[in-house]
Design an enzyme around this catalytic site. Sequence first.
Site, PDB file in Angstrom:
ATOM      1  N   LYS A   1       0.850  -1.200   0.000  1.00 21.77           N
ATOM      2  CA  LYS A   1       0.000   0.000   0.000  1.00 21.77           C
ATOM      3  C   LYS A   1       0.880   1.243   0.000  1.00 21.77           C
ATOM      4  O   LYS A   1       1.840   1.329   0.773  1.00 21.77           O
ATOM      5  CB  LYS A   1      -0.879  -0.018   1.254  1.00 21.77           C
ATOM      6  CG  LYS A   1      -1.560   1.287   1.579  1.00 21.77           C
ATOM      7  CD  LYS A   1      -1.396   1.681   3.062  1.00 21.77           C
ATOM      8  CE  LYS A   1       0.013   2.036   3.435  1.00 21.77           C
ATOM      9  NZ  LYS A   1       0.169   2.821   4.676  1.00 21.77           N
TER      10      LYS A   1
ATOM     11  N   ASP B   1      -5.132   0.802   8.619  1.00 27.07           N
ATOM     12  CA  ASP B   1      -4.913   0.638   7.172  1.00 27.07           C
ATOM     13  C   ASP B   1      -5.587  -0.612   6.604  1.00 27.07           C
ATOM     14  O   ASP B   1      -5.564  -0.830   5.390  1.00 27.07           O
ATOM     15  CB  ASP B   1      -3.406   0.502   6.891  1.00 27.07           C
ATOM     16  CG  ASP B   1      -2.704   1.845   6.842  1.00 27.07           C
ATOM     17  OD1 ASP B   1      -3.395   2.869   6.677  1.00 27.07           O
ATOM     18  OD2 ASP B   1      -1.472   1.860   6.957  1.00 27.07           O
TER      19      ASP B   1
HETATM   20  O1  C5P Z   1      -4.306   1.486  13.689  1.00 27.48           O
HETATM   21  P1  C5P Z   1      -2.833   1.237  13.727  1.00 27.48           P
HETATM   22  O2  C5P Z   1      -2.472   0.036  14.562  1.00 27.48           O
HETATM   23  O3  C5P Z   1      -2.195   1.210  12.384  1.00 27.48           O
HETATM   24  O4  C5P Z   1      -2.191   2.500  14.462  1.00 27.48           O
HETATM   25  C1  C5P Z   1      -0.911   2.509  15.046  1.00 27.48           C
HETATM   26  C2  C5P Z   1      -0.736   3.800  15.819  1.00 27.48           C
HETATM   27  O5  C5P Z   1      -0.655   4.905  14.934  1.00 27.48           O
HETATM   28  C3  C5P Z   1      -1.895   4.141  16.736  1.00 27.48           C
HETATM   29  O6  C5P Z   1      -1.735   3.556  18.009  1.00 27.48           O
HETATM   30  C4  C5P Z   1      -1.834   5.661  16.812  1.00 27.48           C
HETATM   31  O7  C5P Z   1      -0.841   6.067  17.728  1.00 27.48           O
HETATM   32  C5  C5P Z   1      -1.338   6.033  15.431  1.00 27.48           C
HETATM   33  N1  C5P Z   1      -2.426   6.405  14.507  1.00 27.48           N
HETATM   34  C6  C5P Z   1      -3.068   7.631  14.661  1.00 27.48           C
HETATM   35  N2  C5P Z   1      -4.066   7.978  13.792  1.00 27.48           N
HETATM   36  C7  C5P Z   1      -4.417   7.159  12.776  1.00 27.48           C
HETATM   37  C8  C5P Z   1      -3.750   5.927  12.599  1.00 27.48           C
HETATM   38  C9  C5P Z   1      -2.765   5.583  13.477  1.00 27.48           C
HETATM   39  O8  C5P Z   1      -2.756   8.388  15.583  1.00 27.48           O
HETATM   40  N3  C5P Z   1      -5.398   7.536  11.951  1.00 27.48           N
END
Ligand code: C5P
Length: 278
Positions: free
Chosen positions: A13, A130
Amino acid sequence: MPPPRRTEAAPAKINLFLHVGDRRADGFHALESLVVFADIGDALAFESADTLSLTLDGPFAKGLEAEPDNLVLRAARALDVTARIALTKNLPVASGIGGGSADAAAVLRGLAGAADAARLLQIAAELGSDIPACVLSKPLMMRGRGEVLEVLPKCPALPAVLVNPGVGVPTGKVFAGLATRTSLGHAPAAFDLSSAAALTRYLRTTRNDLEAPARALVPQIGEVLGELARMPGIALARMSGSGATCFGLFQDDGAAAMAAIALESSHPGWWARATQLG
Ligand code: C5P
């Protein structure tokens, strides 16, 4: 007779741009990102089995072996299914091109069984920001924390090179280091998707807000971007996601192929691949 074996591709991606808005009450940031997929990625195979298991191979399998509970197993458990899963890890781990997310999405597609599309996207959103986009695996606009998706009516093929300097980047730390952000408001109606050149012109008016905090954590990202910018035929060099993988958009496939070879041979330890995005 051996059990039937199904396969699913897990394409990389790429965030062509990634604009960050406010931090929400749930701790995630509101995003706006134009997301496309590469013609390279990980590969998964599934066989029926009474228990859930995962075997790993491929050039980046080592990066996952230390993780007892990775997204692939969590995705299968969320579906409440058992299977023998084989993952060929071709993409660098923790690298901003959604390797783990694409793998989890491939599990959701491959082992969905009776779950309908809406339920799959809901499970995907619970597993990671994602993962819904990776379930669809088509050019799209991503909003919300990643769960609000608008598939683009069309998207030109973009000749590109992906480059990773061999350093993993923790997404949470990058978001925590955000000092400035573009905020939101780019509508897909504003894109000119009629050709790669037109889309690239539009992309120059956008940015990846996570690039600055990621570069502060991993200075090699700046080096990758600098080297990409020097390659013949480069049209745009930018980081994807929270890094450290960067992409270069090139004038044609030949220039992209030459750049990938040049970058890998001049930088031992870097991973560089020519691909088409779209
Ligand atoms: O959802 P994911 O596990 O990919 O997110 C990892 C970290 O990235 C989250 O714990 C958060 O700190 C940050 N994040 C965020 N806003 C998003 C996606 C991710 O702050 N839209």
